[in-house]
Design a protein around this motif. Structure first.
Motif, PDB file in Angstrom:
ATOM      1  N   ILE A  64       0.829  -1.207   0.000  1.00  0.00           N
ATOM      2  CA  ILE A  64       0.000   0.000   0.000  1.00  0.00           C
ATOM      3  C   ILE A  64       0.860   1.253   0.000  1.00  0.00           C
ATOM      4  CG2 ILE A  64      -1.656   1.329   1.373  1.00  0.00           C
ATOM      5  CD1 ILE A  64      -2.746  -1.420   2.323  1.00  0.00           C
ATOM      6  N   LEU A  65       1.884   1.251   0.835  1.00  0.00           N
ATOM      7  CA  LEU A  65       2.716   2.442   0.961  1.00  0.00           C
ATOM      8  C   LEU A  65       3.642   2.640  -0.235  1.00  0.00           C
ATOM      9  CD1 LEU A  65       3.540   2.301   4.766  1.00  0.00           C
ATOM     10  CD2 LEU A  65       1.892   3.758   3.586  1.00  0.00           C
ATOM     11  N   ALA A  66       3.787   1.608  -1.053  1.00  0.00           N
ATOM     12  CA  ALA A  66       4.597   1.761  -2.265  1.00  0.00           C
ATOM     13  C   ALA A  66       3.974   2.776  -3.223  1.00  0.00           C
ATOM     14  CB  ALA A  66       4.745   0.411  -2.960  1.00  0.00           C
ATOM     15  N   LYS A  67       2.684   3.061  -3.048  1.00  0.00           N
ATOM     16  CA  LYS A  67       1.997   4.029  -3.905  1.00  0.00           C
ATOM     17  C   LYS A  67       2.203   5.470  -3.447  1.00  0.00           C
ATOM     18  CE  LYS A  67      -1.568   0.529  -4.658  1.00  0.00           C
ATOM     19  NZ  LYS A  67      -2.983   0.137  -4.407  1.00  0.00           N
ATOM     20  N   VAL A  68       2.825   5.652  -2.299  1.00  0.00           N
ATOM     21  CA  VAL A  68       3.062   7.004  -1.776  1.00  0.00           C
ATOM     22  C   VAL A  68       4.154   7.679  -2.591  1.00  0.00           C
ATOM     23  CG1 VAL A  68       3.801   8.327   0.240  1.00  0.00           C
ATOM     24  CG2 VAL A  68       2.282   6.354   0.527  1.00  0.00           C
ATOM     25  N   ASP A  69       3.905   8.913  -2.989  1.00  0.00           N
ATOM     26  CA  ASP A  69       4.772   9.630  -3.925  1.00  0.00           C
ATOM     27  C   ASP A  69       5.721  10.584  -3.202  1.00  0.00           C
ATOM     28  OD1 ASP A  69       5.904  10.887  -6.110  1.00  0.00           O
ATOM     29  OD2 ASP A  69       4.180  12.185  -6.470  1.00  0.00           O
ATOM     30  N   THR A  70       7.006  10.324  -3.335  1.00  0.00           N
ATOM     31  CA  THR A  70       8.007  11.253  -2.797  1.00  0.00           C
ATOM     32  C   THR A  70       8.833  11.900  -3.914  1.00  0.00           C
ATOM     33  OG1 THR A  70       9.605   9.439  -2.507  1.00  0.00           O
ATOM     34  CG2 THR A  70       8.213  10.000  -0.608  1.00  0.00           C
ATOM     35  N   SER A  71       8.451  11.644  -5.164  1.00  0.00           N
ATOM     36  CA  SER A  71       9.259  12.127  -6.286  1.00  0.00           C
ATOM     37  C   SER A  71       9.219  13.645  -6.436  1.00  0.00           C
ATOM     38  CB  SER A  71       8.782  11.479  -7.590  1.00  0.00           C
ATOM     39  OG  SER A  71       7.444  11.875  -7.898  1.00  0.00           O
ATOM     40  N   ALA A  72       8.149  14.291  -5.951  1.00  0.00           N
ATOM     41  CA  ALA A  72       8.002  15.738  -6.155  1.00  0.00           C
ATOM     42  C   ALA A  72       9.007  16.558  -5.358  1.00  0.00           C
ATOM     43  CB  ALA A  72       6.577  16.185  -5.811  1.00  0.00           C
ATOM     44  N   ALA A 112      10.394   1.512   3.134  1.00  0.00           N
ATOM     45  CA  ALA A 112       9.980   2.602   4.021  1.00  0.00           C
ATOM     46  C   ALA A 112      11.157   3.512   4.343  1.00  0.00           C
ATOM     47  CB  ALA A 112       9.384   2.031   5.307  1.00  0.00           C
ATOM     48  N   LEU A 113      12.314   2.917   4.553  1.00  0.00           N
ATOM     49  CA  LEU A 113      13.501   3.724   4.836  1.00  0.00           C
ATOM     50  C   LEU A 113      13.893   4.564   3.621  1.00  0.00           C
ATOM     51  CD1 LEU A 113      15.583   1.123   6.862  1.00  0.00           C
ATOM     52  CD2 LEU A 113      14.591   3.246   7.744  1.00  0.00           C
ATOM     53  N   GLN A 114      13.679   4.027   2.427  1.00  0.00           N
ATOM     54  CA  GLN A 114      13.994   4.804   1.234  1.00  0.00           C
ATOM     55  C   GLN A 114      13.090   6.019   1.123  1.00  0.00           C
ATOM     56  OE1 GLN A 114      16.593   4.288  -1.197  1.00  0.00           O
ATOM     57  NE2 GLN A 114      15.909   6.415  -1.376  1.00  0.00           N
ATOM     58  N   ARG A 115      11.791   5.858   1.426  1.00  0.00           N
ATOM     59  CA  ARG A 115      10.885   7.011   1.392  1.00  0.00           C
ATOM     60  C   ARG A 115      11.280   8.046   2.447  1.00  0.00           C
ATOM     61  NH1 ARG A 115       7.250   2.949   0.333  1.00  0.00           N
ATOM     62  NH2 ARG A 115       6.721   2.736   2.537  1.00  0.00           N
ATOM     63  N   ALA A 116      11.609   7.567   3.642  1.00  0.00           N
ATOM     64  CA  ALA A 116      12.035   8.491   4.700  1.00  0.00           C
ATOM     65  C   ALA A 116      13.298   9.236   4.278  1.00  0.00           C
ATOM     66  CB  ALA A 116      12.279   7.722   6.003  1.00  0.00           C
ATOM     67  N   ASP A 117      14.197   8.535   3.622  1.00  0.00           N
ATOM     68  CA  ASP A 117      15.423   9.163   3.147  1.00  0.00           C
ATOM     69  C   ASP A 117      15.131  10.188   2.057  1.00  0.00           C
ATOM     70  OD1 ASP A 117      18.488   8.980   3.236  1.00  0.00           O
ATOM     71  OD2 ASP A 117      18.097   8.723   1.102  1.00  0.00           O
ATOM     72  N   ASP A 118      14.193   9.861   1.159  1.00  0.00           N
ATOM     73  CA  ASP A 118      13.812  10.802   0.103  1.00  0.00           C
ATOM     74  C   ASP A 118      13.266  12.101   0.700  1.00  0.00           C
ATOM     75  OD1 ASP A 118      14.508   8.934  -1.802  1.00  0.00           O
ATOM     76  OD2 ASP A 118      12.452   8.270  -2.190  1.00  0.00           O
ATOM     77  N   ILE A 119      12.412  11.961   1.721  1.00  0.00           N
ATOM     78  CA  ILE A 119      11.787  13.132   2.348  1.00  0.00           C
ATOM     79  C   ILE A 119      12.839  13.975   3.071  1.00  0.00           C
ATOM     80  CG2 ILE A 119      10.155  13.873   4.116  1.00  0.00           C
ATOM     81  CD1 ILE A 119       8.643  11.152   3.414  1.00  0.00           C
ATOM     82  N   GLN A 120      13.642  13.311   3.903  1.00  0.00           N
ATOM     83  CA  GLN A 120      14.678  14.035   4.644  1.00  0.00           C
ATOM     84  C   GLN A 120      15.670  14.680   3.670  1.00  0.00           C
ATOM     85  OE1 GLN A 120      14.697  14.551   7.818  1.00  0.00           O
ATOM     86  NE2 GLN A 120      16.768  15.130   8.413  1.00  0.00           N
ATOM     87  N   GLY A 121      16.080  13.931   2.662  1.00  0.00           N
ATOM     88  CA  GLY A 121      17.038  14.452   1.694  1.00  0.00           C
ATOM     89  C   GLY A 121      16.483  15.616   0.905  1.00  0.00           C
ATOM     90  N   GLY A 122      15.198  15.528   0.516  1.00  0.00           N
ATOM     91  CA  GLY A 122      14.583  16.611  -0.245  1.00  0.00           C
ATOM     92  C   GLY A 122      14.479  17.894   0.555  1.00  0.00           C
ATOM     93  N   LEU A 123      14.155  17.762   1.824  1.00  0.00           N
ATOM     94  CA  LEU A 123      14.031  18.939   2.683  1.00  0.00           C
ATOM     95  C   LEU A 123      15.398  19.570   2.965  1.00  0.00           C
ATOM     96  CD1 LEU A 123      11.356  17.507   5.126  1.00  0.00           C
ATOM     97  CD2 LEU A 123      11.026  19.476   3.624  1.00  0.00           C
ATOM     98  N   VAL A 124      16.375  18.742   3.256  1.00  0.00           N
ATOM     99  CA  VAL A 124      17.713  19.262   3.534  1.00  0.00           C
ATOM    100  C   VAL A 124      18.316  19.898   2.283  1.00  0.00           C
ATOM    101  CG1 VAL A 124      20.072  18.606   4.161  1.00  0.00           C
ATOM    102  CG2 VAL A 124      18.143  17.691   5.460  1.00  0.00           C
ATOM    103  N   ALA A 125      18.102  19.274   1.124  1.00  0.00           N
ATOM    104  CA  ALA A 125      18.620  19.834  -0.130  1.00  0.00           C
ATOM    105  C   ALA A 125      18.018  21.204  -0.417  1.00  0.00           C
ATOM    106  CB  ALA A 125      18.338  18.884  -1.288  1.00  0.00           C
ATOM    107  N   ALA A 126      16.798  21.421   0.063  1.00  0.00           N
ATOM    108  CA  ALA A 126      16.141  22.719  -0.149  1.00  0.00           C
ATOM    109  C   ALA A 126      16.631  23.778   0.826  1.00  0.00           C
ATOM    110  CB  ALA A 126      14.628  22.557  -0.014  1.00  0.00           C
ATOM    111  N   GLY A 127      17.436  23.379   1.796  1.00  0.00           N
ATOM    112  CA  GLY A 127      17.998  24.354   2.723  1.00  0.00           C
ATOM    113  C   GLY A 127      17.542  24.213   4.161  1.00  0.00           C
TER     114      GLY A 127
END
Length: 208
Positions: A64-72, A112-127
């Motif tokens: 189910i959670l594989a459908k959650v989008d972190t690509s944006a 799940a860890l990959q999604r968490a990493d995507d979110i944390q990485g995206g936020l940190v990359a934005a500053g």
């Protein structure tokens, strides 16, 4: 006449049947014995694929959670938070009886860890500083899972007499239940946009 054959038992079929049981009857309605009956197999054959019911539920949750989008997050922190939160809410809304399982922390699941990493990485990359990035992720999850726990609009009775005279500010509350999906969706979007607006103001102050 040839005898009908039973569909091959595999993990995908087991997960689909388990999810159907939970959707219909809740987590308490799922047991390996009941699942085996639904699949017309022996309970022992299920344990060949999943050692425990908890392991099976984790696999269902992963689907189910594989459908959650972190690509944006590649387009910026605002579109990232917005798309992630909305897609997570959609996943939970599709299977509300599985929310207690879906709410678990990432643990050691690679997806799940990959999604968490995507979110944390995206936020940190934005500053965003790492600590604040973590809090933003947590705040958004609190909002999503709070919305998934139950319908606000369906909590009101459809009988106008319930509110007449005694609750003068709830004169239209009886109309909410009939528009529950719309009210709940728009209320979630309102809360999400307020969260993002507050973060935008904080971001502007910290980046200036």
């Amino acid at each position: 006449m040839a005898r009908p054959t039973t569909a091959k038992l595999d993990q995908a079929r087991i997960r689909a049947a388990a999810l159907a049981l939970v959707d219909a009857e809740g987590l308490e309605g799922l047991s390996m014995r009941r699942l085996a009956t639904a699949l017309d197999v022996s309970a022992a054959s299920l344990y060949f694929h999943y050692a425990t019911k908890d392991e099976l539920l984790e696999a269902v949750a992963a689907d189910i959670l594989a459908k959650v989008d972190t690509s944006a997050f590649s387009s910026g922190w605002e579109p990232g938070v917005r798309a992630w939160a909305r897609s997570l809410r959609a996943a939970l809304a599709a299977h509300p009886r599985l929310v207690p399982v879906l709410s678990h922390a990432p643990g050691r699941r690679a997806d799940a860890l990959q999604r968490a990493d995507d979110i944390q990485g995206g936020l940190v990359a934005a500053g965003w500083p790492p600590r604040e990035a973590t809090m933003i992720g947590a705040a958004a999850k609190y909002l999503v899972f709070g919305a998934a726990l139950g319908s606000f609009a369906e909590g009101f009775a459809a009988d106008p007499e319930v509110y007449a005279d005694r609750y003068p500010h709830l004169g239209q509350a009886h109309r909410l239940a009939a528009r529950a999906a719309e009210v709940d969706r728009e209320s979630f979007d309102f809360a999400l946009e307020q969260l993002i607006a507050g973060l935008r103001a904080r971001y502007a102050r910290e980046m200036s």
